[in-house]
Design an enzyme around this catalytic site. Sequence first.
Site, PDB file in Angstrom:
ATOM      1  N   ASP A 299       4.466  81.682 118.886  1.00  0.00           N
ATOM      2  CA  ASP A 299       5.157  82.817 119.473  1.00  0.00           C
ATOM      3  C   ASP A 299       4.241  84.011 119.218  1.00  0.00           C
ATOM      4  O   ASP A 299       4.223  84.560 118.123  1.00  0.00           O
ATOM      5  CB  ASP A 299       6.532  83.017 118.815  1.00  0.00           C
TER       6      ASP A 299
ATOM      7  N   GLU B 266       4.209  80.561 123.859  1.00  0.00           N
ATOM      8  CA  GLU B 266       5.178  81.266 124.689  1.00  0.00           C
ATOM      9  C   GLU B 266       4.457  82.346 125.492  1.00  0.00           C
ATOM     10  O   GLU B 266       3.663  83.108 124.946  1.00  0.00           O
ATOM     11  CB  GLU B 266       6.272  81.888 123.826  1.00  0.00           C
TER      12      GLU B 266
ATOM     13  N   ASP C 223      10.887  84.781 114.519  1.00  0.00           N
ATOM     14  CA  ASP C 223       9.673  84.498 115.285  1.00  0.00           C
ATOM     15  C   ASP C 223       9.148  83.105 114.925  1.00  0.00           C
ATOM     16  O   ASP C 223       8.559  82.418 115.762  1.00  0.00           O
ATOM     17  CB  ASP C 223       8.589  85.543 114.986  1.00  0.00           C
TER      18      ASP C 223
END
Length: 186
Positions: free
Chosen positions: A12, A72, A145
Amino acid sequence: MANNSKIILGIDPGTIIMGYGLIVVQGQKVEIVDMDVLKLNPKKDHYERLRMIHHRVNELILKHRPASCAIEAPFFGKNVQSMLKLGRAQGVAIASAMQAGVAVAEYSPKKVKQSITGNGSANKEQVWQMLQRILHFSEQPQYLDATDALAVAVCHHFQESSPFATAGKSKGWEKFLQQHPERVGK
């Protein structure tokens, strides 16, 4: 680790907090290997933070030897400068994986949420709670996260293991037709 197992690194990306999560897939069994964050000092130079992201991704790849890296994609926000910085962080992580010969896949936040919870609009807590059920862990990380990154890795596993994963690729259909000649219309 068994020969039939593979590790997936999920990232992420972020310029202040980069989440990462690793899973190991052995047949139908999926387990968490590690999840954490790289906290970056916002007062540090942006390029120094990019160097630190590069360094951490390289460390993770050397330590865990993932078969693939799922990342992502940045979502489109109102602040163009933030988007550019986030894109750079993502690019550095992708380049690190590619330099190490690790296959890279990218997923939108909506795709990740849909894959994990069935709802593309799920919040971070819903994603974390569903991951707890899927991967059988109880701890709550300090930063979500980390679980977001874990979700990207699990999403990638789901996409790879789907019976439709190769349907759009010509070799997949060719192989299917070779294995099932009785399904060809005459």
